[in-house]
Design a protein around this motif. Structure first.
Motif, short mmCIF file in Angstrom:
data_model
loop_
_atom_site.label_atom_id
_atom_site.label_comp_id
_atom_site.label_asym_id
_atom_site.label_seq_id
_atom_site.Cartn_x
_atom_site.Cartn_y
_atom_site.Cartn_z
N MET A 121 8.99 -14.07 -3.14
CA MET A 121 7.48 -13.40 -3.12
C MET A 121 7.09 -11.83 -3.88
O MET A 121 8.13 -11.30 -4.36
CB MET A 121 7.21 -13.10 -2.25
CG MET A 121 5.87 -12.03 -1.41
SD MET A 121 5.27 -11.74 -0.46
CE MET A 121 5.65 -13.85 0.76
N ALA A 122 5.99 -12.39 -4.75
CA ALA A 122 6.10 -10.77 -5.69
C ALA A 122 5.22 -9.91 -4.97
O ALA A 122 4.75 -9.98 -4.14
CB ALA A 122 4.20 -10.61 -5.90
N MET A 123 5.59 -8.93 -5.08
CA MET A 123 5.64 -7.07 -4.75
C MET A 123 4.20 -6.87 -4.71
O MET A 123 3.76 -6.89 -5.74
CB MET A 123 6.71 -5.99 -5.29
CG MET A 123 7.62 -6.29 -4.66
SD MET A 123 8.27 -5.81 -3.12
CE MET A 123 8.68 -4.40 -3.06
N HIS A 124 3.21 -6.22 -4.38
CA HIS A 124 2.18 -6.05 -3.87
C HIS A 124 2.67 -4.72 -4.78
O HIS A 124 2.88 -4.00 -5.07
CB HIS A 124 1.45 -5.40 -2.61
CG HIS A 124 1.33 -6.67 -2.12
ND1 HIS A 124 -0.21 -6.93 -2.21
CD2 HIS A 124 1.12 -7.39 -1.20
CE1 HIS A 124 -0.35 -7.97 -1.07
NE2 HIS A 124 0.96 -8.05 -0.57
N GLN A 125 1.56 -4.11 -5.92
CA GLN A 125 1.67 -3.60 -7.19
C GLN A 125 1.11 -1.89 -6.60
O GLN A 125 2.49 -0.76 -6.71
CB GLN A 125 0.78 -3.91 -8.50
CG GLN A 125 1.31 -4.75 -9.30
CD GLN A 125 2.24 -3.87 -9.62
OE1 GLN A 125 2.52 -3.05 -10.41
NE2 GLN A 125 4.15 -4.88 -9.54
N ASN A 126 0.11 -2.71 -5.37
CA ASN A 126 -0.43 -0.97 -5.32
C ASN A 126 -0.32 -0.64 -3.67
O ASN A 126 -0.56 -1.98 -2.85
CB ASN A 126 -1.67 -1.31 -5.35
CG ASN A 126 -2.27 -0.10 -4.90
OD1 ASN A 126 -2.20 1.23 -4.56
ND2 ASN A 126 -3.96 0.24 -5.24
N THR A 127 0.52 -0.46 -3.09
CA THR A 127 1.00 0.55 -1.94
C THR A 127 -0.52 0.04 -0.62
O THR A 127 -0.35 0.79 0.35
CB THR A 127 2.27 0.84 -1.62
OG1 THR A 127 1.73 2.30 -2.14
CG2 THR A 127 3.24 0.04 -2.26
N GLY A 128 -1.65 0.84 -1.39
CA GLY A 128 -2.59 1.25 -0.88
C GLY A 128 -2.87 2.75 -0.07
O GLY A 128 -1.79 3.08 -0.02
N GLN A 129 -3.83 3.08 0.04
CA GLN A 129 -3.88 4.44 0.56
C GLN A 129 -3.58 4.26 2.08
O GLN A 129 -2.82 5.23 2.33
CB GLN A 129 -5.32 4.87 1.08
CG GLN A 129 -6.45 5.30 -0.77
CD GLN A 129 -6.68 6.53 -0.14
OE1 GLN A 129 -6.17 7.33 1.20
NE2 GLN A 129 -5.46 6.88 -1.24
N GLY A 130 -3.23 3.07 3.10
CA GLY A 130 -2.65 3.52 4.13
C GLY A 130 -1.63 4.24 4.03
O GLY A 130 -0.87 4.58 4.92
N LEU A 175 -4.25 -0.74 7.39
CA LEU A 175 -4.29 -1.49 5.71
C LEU A 175 -3.42 -1.96 4.89
O LEU A 175 -3.98 -2.04 3.37
CB LEU A 175 -4.90 0.39 5.38
CG LEU A 175 -6.46 1.03 6.02
CD1 LEU A 175 -6.58 2.22 5.59
CD2 LEU A 175 -7.24 0.23 6.05
N HIS A 176 -2.43 -1.79 5.27
CA HIS A 176 -1.53 -2.03 3.79
C HIS A 176 -1.51 -3.56 4.02
O HIS A 176 -0.90 -4.33 5.27
CB HIS A 176 0.34 -1.72 5.03
CG HIS A 176 1.34 -2.27 3.53
ND1 HIS A 176 1.40 -3.13 3.24
CD2 HIS A 176 1.42 -1.73 2.50
CE1 HIS A 176 2.46 -3.25 2.93
NE2 HIS A 176 2.39 -2.42 1.62
N SER A 197 -1.22 -7.35 8.17
CA SER A 197 -1.69 -8.50 8.74
C SER A 197 -1.51 -9.97 7.92
O SER A 197 -1.69 -10.81 9.01
CB SER A 197 -3.41 -7.69 7.77
OG SER A 197 -3.00 -8.41 6.75
N GLU A 198 -0.66 -9.76 6.93
CA GLU A 198 0.01 -11.32 6.57
C GLU A 198 1.45 -11.21 7.87
O GLU A 198 0.97 -12.00 8.41
CB GLU A 198 0.51 -10.63 5.52
CG GLU A 198 -0.54 -10.84 4.13
CD GLU A 198 0.20 -11.47 2.67
OE1 GLU A 198 1.32 -12.03 2.83
OE2 GLU A 198 0.32 -10.97 2.29
#
Ligand SMILES: Nc1nc2c(ncn2[C@@H]2O[C@H](COP(=O)(O)OP(=O)(O)OP(=O)(O)O)[C@@H](O)[C@H]2O)c(=O)[nH]1
Length: 302
Positions: free
Chosen positions: A1-10, A79-80, A84-85
């Motif tokens: 699974m690809a890592m999310h590039q942006n870990t987000g403000q959360g 928010l991450h 939600s997944e």
């Protein structure tokens, strides 16, 4: 699974302790679901009695992880994207288990498709748990706990990547070295805790001026390095000037209604096409020392 590039403000707003707590909770969730799964197999294969809560429609809310997840403060971890997944995958897996157990309870046949689907959901949840642990651990490992700026762990590697990307598009990549002025004096006069407050305020101020894809590193004690992809010297210089002015007007509360002000010296340099990263950083550092020598609270360009 690809890592999310942006870990987000959360997640970037979480403290290291909070990150550690989440990792511990997810590790326990993995362990808990492993023994839960063994118990499920016992029920399905060896016909031991099913656990009441596993037969409930909301079984996903009743397990240890579900209870923890539902108590998470809004607008932080939620928010991450992984959370939600994870929530969906976790619910789906428990619902699948409930269906399997209900079929067993009514002595109905369990199809291979249903069983395969349940195992696919179980595997997916495990992958999501593992990826989240990996991503949170990476953040813990690469972030300065005091200020939340990146530490130097991946600095050269990250800057190299940015430089390569910019080179491919024939764009410039700029660096700004920032060093607080007379910071030792701040510590000596007002104490280390006030010094820490200054560093935190400085980083907040710098971050407020940066774009999402700019990078901020704590390079040394009171020294910070900014990498500005797709930025010409002029742009980096004017940003440095705005940062300098922003730092100058920062008010650091020191108690009893009093505050102090600080200033910083700024050195700007481009990463030249054939530069190695260390050489470019050295130039930004030299420019910063030039700013110090010329009187501090100023911007100097390499
Ligand atoms: N409070 C606090 N102080 C720190 C931290 N890291 C480094 N320092 C302090 O930063 C100060 C740096 O002092 P110097 O290198 O002498 O530089 P300076 O006083 O800023 O002087 P110039 O750079 O020449 O303007 C030292 O007093 C360090 O103890 C930290 O995490 N917290």
């Amino acid at each position: 699974m690809a890592m999310h590039q942006n870990t987000g403000q959360g997640i970037s707003s979480l403290s290291n302790t909070q990150l550690e707590d989440v990792i511990a909770e997810i590790e326990q969730a993995i362990e808990w679901h492993q023994s839960w799964y063994k118990n499920l197999l016992r029920c399905l294969i060896a016909d031991t009695p099913a656990n009441e809560q596993d037969l409930a429609d909301n079984a996903h809310n009743l397990c240890r992880f579900g209870q923890w997840f539902n108590k998470l403060p809004e607008q932080t971890l939620n928010l991450h994207p992984y959370f939600s997944e994870i929530a969906c995958a976790h619910k789906k897996m428990h619902q699948g288990a409930t269906v399997l157990l209900s079929l067993k309870e009514t002595k109905s046949a369990i199809s291979v498709n249903l069983l395969d689907q349940f195992h696919a959901d179980l595997d997916r949840l495990r992958v999501l748990f593992d990826t989240l642990i990996e991503e949170f651990s990476e953040l813990l490992h690469t972030r300065d706990p005091l200020t939340g700026a990146s530490n130097r762990t991946n600095l050269v590697e990250n800057l190299q990547k940015e430089h390569e990307l910019c080179k491919r598009k024939s764009l410039s990549c700029a660096l700004i070295m920032i060093d607080l002025d007379h910071f030792k004096q701040v510590n000596d006069e007002f104490g280390h805790a006030v010094g820490d407050k200054v560093l935190i305020a400085l980083v907040k101020c710098i971050k407020s001026h940066l774009r999402e894809y700019d990078q901020l590193y704590r390079y040394g004690g009171e020294e910070f390095l900014v990498c500005l992809p797709q930025t010409e010297l002029e742009g980096a210089k004017s940003l440095s000037e705005r940062l300098r002015a922003g730092v100058e007007v920062l008010k650091i509360e020191i108690g009893k209604g009093k505050h102090i002000n600080v200033t910083g010296s700024f050195g700007v340099a481009l990463i030249n096409a054939d530069d190695d990263i260390e050489t470019a950083i050295e130039r930004a550092d030299q420019a910063m020392y030039q700013a110090k020598k010329s009187g501090r609270n100023r911007v100097s360009v390499a």
